[in-house]
Write an enzyme that holds these catalytic residues in place. Structure first.
Site, PDB file in Angstrom:
ATOM      1  N   HIS A   6      -3.160   5.945   4.220  1.00 35.99           N
ATOM      2  CA  HIS A   6      -4.160   4.562   3.935  1.00 35.99           C
ATOM      3  C   HIS A   6      -3.603   3.273   4.231  1.00 35.99           C
ATOM      4  CE1 HIS A   6      -5.980   1.600   1.207  1.00 35.99           C
ATOM      5  NE2 HIS A   6      -6.991   2.387   1.186  1.00 35.99           N
TER       6      HIS A   6
ATOM      7  N   SER B 224     -11.679  -0.919   1.367  1.00 35.16           N
ATOM      8  CA  SER B 224     -10.475  -0.698   1.789  1.00 35.16           C
ATOM      9  C   SER B 224     -10.563  -1.225   3.270  1.00 35.16           C
ATOM     10  CB  SER B 224      -9.688   0.598   1.653  1.00 35.16           C
ATOM     11  OG  SER B 224      -9.266   0.775   0.584  1.00 35.16           O
TER      12      SER B 224
ATOM     13  N   ALA C 195      -9.176  -8.296  -6.944  1.00 39.56           N
ATOM     14  CA  ALA C 195     -10.048  -8.984  -6.264  1.00 39.56           C
ATOM     15  C   ALA C 195     -10.735 -10.066  -7.384  1.00 39.56           C
ATOM     16  CB  ALA C 195     -11.227  -8.276  -5.745  1.00 39.56           C
TER      17      ALA C 195
ATOM     18  N   ASP D  36       0.820  -1.144  -0.044  1.00 40.76           N
ATOM     19  CA  ASP D  36       0.069  -0.014  -0.092  1.00 40.76           C
ATOM     20  C   ASP D  36       1.095   1.259  -0.023  1.00 40.76           C
ATOM     21  OD1 ASP D  36      -2.219   1.805   1.043  1.00 40.76           O
ATOM     22  OD2 ASP D  36      -3.315  -0.092   0.649  1.00 40.76           O
TER      23      ASP D  36
ATOM     24  N   TYR E 164      -9.248 -11.654  -9.677  1.00 48.39           N
ATOM     25  CA  TYR E 164      -8.272 -12.877 -10.071  1.00 48.39           C
ATOM     26  C   TYR E 164      -8.714 -14.052  -9.201  1.00 48.39           C
ATOM     27  CZ  TYR E 164      -4.923  -9.932 -12.109  1.00 48.39           C
ATOM     28  OH  TYR E 164      -4.401  -8.728 -12.875  1.00 48.39           O
TER      29      TYR E 164
ATOM     30  N   ASN F 264     -15.112   0.428  -4.797  1.00 46.46           N
ATOM     31  CA  ASN F 264     -16.255   1.423  -4.394  1.00 46.46           C
ATOM     32  C   ASN F 264     -17.020   2.117  -5.470  1.00 46.46           C
ATOM     33  OD1 ASN F 264     -15.027   0.644  -1.703  1.00 46.46           O
ATOM     34  ND2 ASN F 264     -14.139   2.702  -1.512  1.00 46.46           N
TER      35      ASN F 264
ATOM     36  N   ASP G  92     -16.507 -12.451  -2.420  1.00 44.52           N
ATOM     37  CA  ASP G  92     -16.358 -13.961  -1.829  1.00 44.52           C
ATOM     38  C   ASP G  92     -17.031 -13.756  -0.549  1.00 44.52           C
ATOM     39  OD1 ASP G  92     -14.942 -15.932  -3.459  1.00 44.52           O
ATOM     40  OD2 ASP G  92     -13.258 -14.008  -3.256  1.00 44.52           O
TER      41      ASP G  92
END
Length: 958
Positions: free
Chosen positions: A215, A363, A312, A183, A314, A303, A340
C-alpha cells in the site's frame, strides 16, 4: 490503522467492577474483549511530567516510549499486573488522561488493493471484501489491465491530464519538499524510487521501513513516480514511515508517533491514507504539532460509502474523496463536511513491490492532492492553512455532484500553482447576499476574508439541532456575526474576536450567518465552525442516582444524545409484572460505540459486544424481571468522547409464563387501579375478562387508556357501577388505531369497575391499562364553550368520541355524522318498508341505515340527482331544516315547526328573505336556540361544527 478502512481501535477491557473513570478516554469495559482486539497490556498516557522509559517505581507497568515534548507515551503492564494498571493511572496525580492502545485492522470495506492478480496480501481473502469494494476491484478487466502495463505512462496515468498536472509541473516540480508517507513502508529497492527516497523509519521493528504490504509503495509511486511512472511532484522526496504492518494493521499511538517523526525529520507534507472512526487524543495532539510546524496533512476520506472518519475529519487535515473515471463521485467514497476536495480513486496505475499495478480507493486520491500541495510549497512556502485553502479555492466544480460528495471540487493543479502567492487564501467569493451564502463546513478550519465595511454570508448545514461554536484565529479586529432570515434580516447578533469564540444555536438543516467587518481594513483570518449536537431533554440523568423515569405505558423507545466527553445517560423503569425485558441501544454513526448498562438492586451488568470492528452499531440485552422491581438502564460512548450523533433505546416488555396463572377475571378478584399508575396484564381466555376498580370521592370524569392489544385481537372496555351494572361500553377500534383506545367515562362516587375483554386470547405480550382524572367528557373539551352541552349528551349516551378520546368539537360535521348524532339522541324512527335508496349511499356505508330511516321519517330528503351526499359537510341551514323536521316526531314544548316568520332575516344581515331555509332558521333564532356571531352574521350556508350540532340538540332535548 486500516488502509482506507472503517476499522476501529480495539475495545479495551479491565477486570474488576465497573466505575466512572475521570481520566480514561476509553473507559474500562465490564467484560474482557477478544485478545486480538487489543495491543495486549498497553495504554496510551498523557503525563504532566513524563517519566523516562523503563519500569516506574511502585507502578504495575513500565514506560515503553514517550515523547518529551507532548508528554504522551505508551506503557505496558508488568506480567500478571494488568488489572492494577487502571486504578494506578486513576490515582496518579501526574497522569492527565489515558486510553487503552487498541489494535486496528484492515477490513474488507474500503481496502485499496491492487487490481491485478500478481499482488494480493495472503491474509486477505476475497470473501472479506465488501460488495462496494468488489465492484471497484472488478471494474478493470484483464485485457484493460494488460493494456495499462504496456501503455505509455501518459496513457496509463490518465488522471494526470484531468488534474492538469503537466501544466502545473512547468511552474514547480516539488524540488526541496519532503513528503512523509505514514503507512506500510515503501519498497526501498523499487527501481522507480532510486534517488527519490529519504532515509525513513520503521516504528514497528526498528529496521528499514520496507513495505511488506504494497500500500505505501502505491502511494509513493503516485507522489514522485520514477521508472514507468510520472509522479505528481517528481523532484520531491518521499520519507517512508512504517507504522502499519504487513496486513495494514496499526494503532493510533504508532500513527501519532509517525506524524511526529515526519515533522521532526523535516517533512512539509504528510499523507495518511488510513482511517479510524473514533477520536484519538494522541493523534489529535500530533496533528496540532504538525499544524504549528506548518506541515500540510492530507488524509483519505475512506471507502465505506458513509460518514468521513478520522483522521480526515480532524479540523486541520485536508480530507480527500474519490471520483471515478467518468468524473462522478465513486460509490465507495465517504461523504460529509470533512470532504474538502476530490481526486481520482478508480483504476489508478502506480507502483507495487516488484512492479506496477492499478488500485482503487480514496487511498489513491489522497496522494494526488498531497502531490499538488508539495508543488505549491516547492513554488513558494506558505502556512499549512493557506496551502489547504489554495487547494480548496482553485478546485474545479464537479457538475451534478453534491457538496457532501466532492467538497469544494476536483483538485486542479494548474489553477492552484498559477495563482499561488504563498499567503493567506480564502476559498470563498461572491457570497455577499443571503441567497449566495457559501457553504461553511462544520469542524474544519478554513480561510475567510471580509472586506472593510462589508459583509459576507455563509450557510451552515447542521445534521441535527444543536449549537455551532465559531472560533477565529488571525483576526485583527472584532467582527459582528448575525443569523439572518431569507431576506437578510438579523435574528440574533454576536461578536467574534481574535482567539475567542461565539456560539450559535442552530436547528437541523440550513442556517445562514452574516459576518460584518465594521473596520477600515480587510479582515483575513481562519474560521472554524465546530458543531455540537443538542442535549436530549432528560434533565441531569448522568448517573444511576439521577436516572430519568420512563413510563413504559407511553414509551417503548426514546432518542438521546451523548454530546459531552465522559457523559452517560440513565433511565429508570418500573416493572409491575413478572416478565422479560429486552433493551436495545442502536445508532447510525460508527463513531458512537455504544455501551449498554443495566443496574438492579443486586448488580450492574455491562453489555458491549458490538462496535466499529464488527460493523454492528447496536447492543442488546434480555433480562428476566420480577413484578414490582426497578431496573435502571444506562448508555455511554465506549470512547468517552462527545459524539454528534443520536442513539435510540427501545424496550420490549414481555410476560413471564406465570403471569397468566392468576388473573383478576371476576369482580371479587378485581385489582385496584391507581390514577396515573399503569397496570400490565394478559388475557389468557376469551370467556374471562380482566377486572379493575377505581374509587371516587364524588362523581367525575375518568380517562382510561388501553394500549398493547395485538393486531386482529378485538375487544371491549366497559365501566360498571359498584353493583356491577353497566355504565358504558366501548369497543377497541380496528384499522390504524387498532389495539389502542382512549375513552372518558362518567363515573359515580364510590367504587366503580373497569372490565377489559378480548375476542382472542393472548399471553405473549402485555396490554397496559391506565386511569387518570379528566376535566371534561372528552380529552379536548376541558374549556370549550360546548362542554356543558356535551356533558349532558354524553350522560345520556347520545354522543361518542373518537378512539383517541377526543370529540374534535370544532371540526365540520358531515350530513351522515349529524343524522347519526341526532338518532343517538332521539332514537331512530321505526323502519318503514320499503326504505328509500340513494345513488351515492352504498349498503356498506357506516350510516346507511340511519340515513335511510331518517329520510323515510321525513327528517331529510335527497337531491334531484338521486343522491343524499352523506359525507359532505352539513351547513347550518341544513342542520336547522333537519332539526325542524325532527320536531314533528319528537316535539319540544313552545316550538311549533309549522309556524313561519322572518325573524332570521330581520336579525342577521347575511340571511336574505328569499333563503330556502328561512322558516327553519327563524324558528330557532326566535326561540333563542340558534345564535349568531359577534360580527352580526348567522352564516347559514357555512359548515356546522360538531360542537354546534351537539349544542343545538342539547338545547332542544336537554
Amino acid at each position: 490503522m486500516p488502509l482506507d478502512a472503517g476499522g476501529s481501535k480495539g475495545h479495551p477491557g479491565d477486570a474488576g467492577p465497573m466505575k466512572n473513570p475521570t481520566k480514561d478516554v476509553l473507559a474500562a469495559r465490564g467484560e474482557t474483549p477478544a485478545p486480538e482486539d487489543l495491543i495486549p497490556g498497553e495504554w496510551i498516557v498523557a503525563w504532566r511530567t513524563p517519566p523516562a522509559p523503563g519500569p516506574v517505581p511502585g507502578a504495575p507497568y513500565a514506560v515503553v516510549d514517550v515523547d518529551p515534548a507532548s508528554g504522551i507515551g505508551r506503557i505496558r503492564a508488568l506480567p500478571g499486573r494488568e488489572a492494577e494498571v487502571v486504578p494506578a493511572l486513576e490515582a496518579d496525580p501526574n497522569v492527565v488522561r489515558f486510553q487503552r492502545n487498541g489494535r486496528v485492522r484492515l477490513s474488507g470495506a474500503g481496502a485499496a488493493l491492487p487490481q491485478g492478480p500478481a499482488f494480493v496480501p495472503p491474509a486477505i481473502e476475497a470473501s472479506a471484501l465488501s460488495a462496494i469494494e468488489a465492484s471497484a476491484l472488478s471494474a478493470l478487466n484483464a485485457s484493460a489491465l494488460s493494456a495499462l502495463h504496456t501503455a505509455a505512462p501518459s496513457a496509463a496515468q490518465w488522471y494526470l491530464e484531468r488534474l492538469r498536472v503537466p501544466e502545473a509541473q512547468r511552474i514547480a516540480d516539488g524540488r526541496g519538499v519532503t513528503i512523509a508517507v505514514v503507512d506500510t513502508g515503501v519498497a526501498l529497492d523499487h527501481p522507480a524510487f532510486q534517488g527519490r527516497l529519504e532515509s525513513g523509519v520503521n516504528l514497528l521493528t526498528g529496521g528499514a521501513p520496507y513495505d511488506d504490504n504494497g500500500h505505501g509503495t502505491a502511494l509513493a509511486g503516485l507522489l514522485v513516480g520514477g521508472g514507468r511512472l510520472l509522479g505528481i511532484a517528481p523532484a520531491a522526496k518521499v520519507l517512508p514511515i512504517k507504522a502499519l504492518d504487513a496486513f495494514g494493521s496499526g494503532n493510533s499511538y504508532t500513527v501519532a508517533r509517525g506524524i511526529r517523526e515526519a515533522v521532526a525529520r523535516g517533512a512539509k507534507v504528510i499523507v495518511l491514507s488510513l482511517t479510524d472512526p473514533v477520536y484519538s487524543f494522541a493523534m489529535d495532539n500530533a496533528l496540532e504539532e504538525a499544524e504549528r510546524a506548518g506541515v500540510v496533512v492530507v488524509a483519505a476520506a475512506g471507502n465505506d460509502g458513509g460518514k468521513v472518519p478520522y483522521p480526515a475529519a480532524y479540523p486541520t487535515v485536508l480530507g480527500v474523496g474519490a471520483l471515478d473515471e467518468r468524473d462522478r463521485p465513486a460509490p465507495f467514497s465517504n461523504r460529509g463536511d470533512a470532504v474538502d476536495v476530490v481526486a481520482y480513486g478508480v483504476n489508478i496505475f502506480t507502483a507495487r513491490p516488484g512492479g506496477y499495478d492499478a488500485y482503487s480507493g480514496t487511498s489513491m486520491a489522497a496522494p494526488q492532492a498531497a502531490g499538488v500541495a508539495a508543488l505549491l510549497i516547492s513554488k513558494k512556502p506558505g502556512p499549512a492553512e493557506a496551502v489547504r485553502d489554495q487547494l480548496r479555492a482553485t478546485a474545479s466544480p464537479v457538475p451534478g455532484a453534491p457538496r457532501s460528495s466532492v467538497g469544494f471540487g476536483r483538485v486542479d493543479a494548474y489553477a492552484a500553482l498559477s495563482t499561488w502567492q504563498g499567503g493567506p487564501v480564502t476559498p470563498y467569493g461572491g457570497n455577499t447576499a443571503p441567497d449566495r451564502a457559501a457553504p461553511l463546513p462544520l469542524d474544519k478550519a478554513v480561510g475567510v476574508a471580509v472586506p472593510p465595511g462589508g459583509s459576507v454570508y455563509f450557510a451552515l448545514d447542521a445534521p441535527y439541532a444543536g449549537s455551532v461554536s465559531l472560533t477565529a484565529s488571525g483576526l485583527s479586529a472584532p467582527l459582528t456575526v448575525a443569523t439572518v432570515d431569507a431576506k437578510g434580516q438579523a435574528q440574533k447578533t454576536m461578536r467574534l474576536a481574535e482567539g475567542g469564540s461565539t456560539s450559535v444555536a442552530v436547528p437541523k438543516g440550513r442556517t445562514v450567518l452574516r459576518l460584518t467587518n465594521g473596520g477600515k481594513a480587510a479582515a483575513r483570518f481562519t474560521l472554524r465552525a465546530s458543531f455540537t449536537i443538542y442535549t436530549a431533554p432528560y434533565g441531569d440523568n448522568g448517573s444511576p442516582a439521577r436516572a430519568y423515569p420512563i413510563d413504559l405505558f407511553d414509551t417503548t423507545g426514546l432518542v438521546g444524545t451523548l454530546p459531552r466527553a465522559g457523559s452517560e445517560a440513565w433511565f429508570r423503569l418500573e416493572l409491575p409484572e413478572d416478565g422479560r425485558l429486552t433493551v436495545r441501544a442502536e445508532t447510525n454513526d460508527p463513531a458512537l460505540d455504544l455501551v449498554l448498562m443495566l443496574q438492579d438492586d443486586r448488580a450492574t451488568r455491562v453489555i458491549d459486544d458490538n462496535g466499529p470492528y464488527n460493523g454492528r452499531p447496536d447492543e442488546e440485552a434480555e433480562v428476566p424481571v420480577k413484578g414490582g422491581s426497578v431496573l435502571k438502564v444506562g448508555v455511554r460512548n465506549f470512547y468517552r468522547v462527545g459524539v454528534n450523533a443520536e442513539y435510540r433505546l427501545t424496550f420490549d416488555y414481555r410476560p413471564a409464563a406465570t403471569v397468566a396463572a392468576a388473573r383478576p377475571d371476576t369482580l371479587p378478584k378485581s385489582r385496584a387501579l391507581f390514577f396515573g399508575k399503569p397496570a400490565f396484564g394478559v388475557v389468557p381466555r376469551t370467556d374471562r375478562a380482566e377486572h379493575y376498580h377505581v374509587s371516587l370521592d364524588r362523581p367525575g370524569f375518568v380517562r382510561v387508556d388501553v394500549r398493547g392489544f395485538p393486531p386482529g385481537t378485538g375487544g371491549a372496555l366497559e365501566a360498571l357501577d359498584g353493583t356491577g351494572r353497566p355504565i358504558e361500553r366501548v369497543r377497541l377500534p380496528a384499522g390504524p388505531e387498532e389495539g389502542r383506545l382512549t375513552h372518558v367515562f362518567m363515573l359515580p362516587a364510590g367504587i366503580s369497575y373497569l372490565r377489559l375483554s378480548a375476542e382472542r386470547p393472548f399471553t405473549d405480550r402485555f396490554y397496559a391499562l391506565r386511569a387518570t382524572a379528566a376535566d371534561g367528557p372528552f380529552v379536548d373539551m376541558a374549556s370549550h364553550w360546548a362542554r356543558e352541552a356535551l356533558t349532558a349528551l354524553k350522560a345520556r349516551g347520545a354522543v361518542a368520541g373518537y378512539p383517541d378520546g377526543t370529540f374534535r368539537p370544532d371540526r365540520s360535521i358531515t350530513r351522515a355524522e349529524f343524522v347519526a348524532l341526532l338518532a343517538g339522541r332521539l332514537g331512530l324512527p321505526a323502519a318503514r318498508a320499503p326504505l328509500p335508496t340513494f345513488v351515492d349511499l352504498p349498503a356498506g356505508h357506516w350510516a346507511a341505515d340511519a340515513l335511510r330511516r331518517a329520510a323515510a321519517a321525513g327528517w331529510l330528503s335527497g337531491y334531484p340527482d338521486g343522491g343524499i351526499r352523506p359525507d359532505r359537510p352539513i351547513t347550518r341551514a341544513e342542520m336547522a331544516a333537519i332539526l325542524r323536521q325532527a320536531l314533528r316526531t319528537s316535539p319540544v314544548p313552545g316550538l311549533d315547526p309549522d309556524v313561519s316568520t322572518d325573524a332570521a332575516a330581520e336579525a342577521f344581515r347575511d340571511v336574505p328573505p328569499t333563503h330556502w331555509a328561512l322558516p327553519a332558521l327563524s324558528l330557532f333564532v326566535e326561540a333563542k336556540r340558534m345564535s349568531g356571531y359577534p360580527d352580526g352574521t348567522l352564516r347559514p350556508d357555512g359548515p356546522a361544527t360538531r360542537a354546534e350540532a351537539a349544542a343545538m340538540m342539547a338545547k332542544l332535548w336537554p
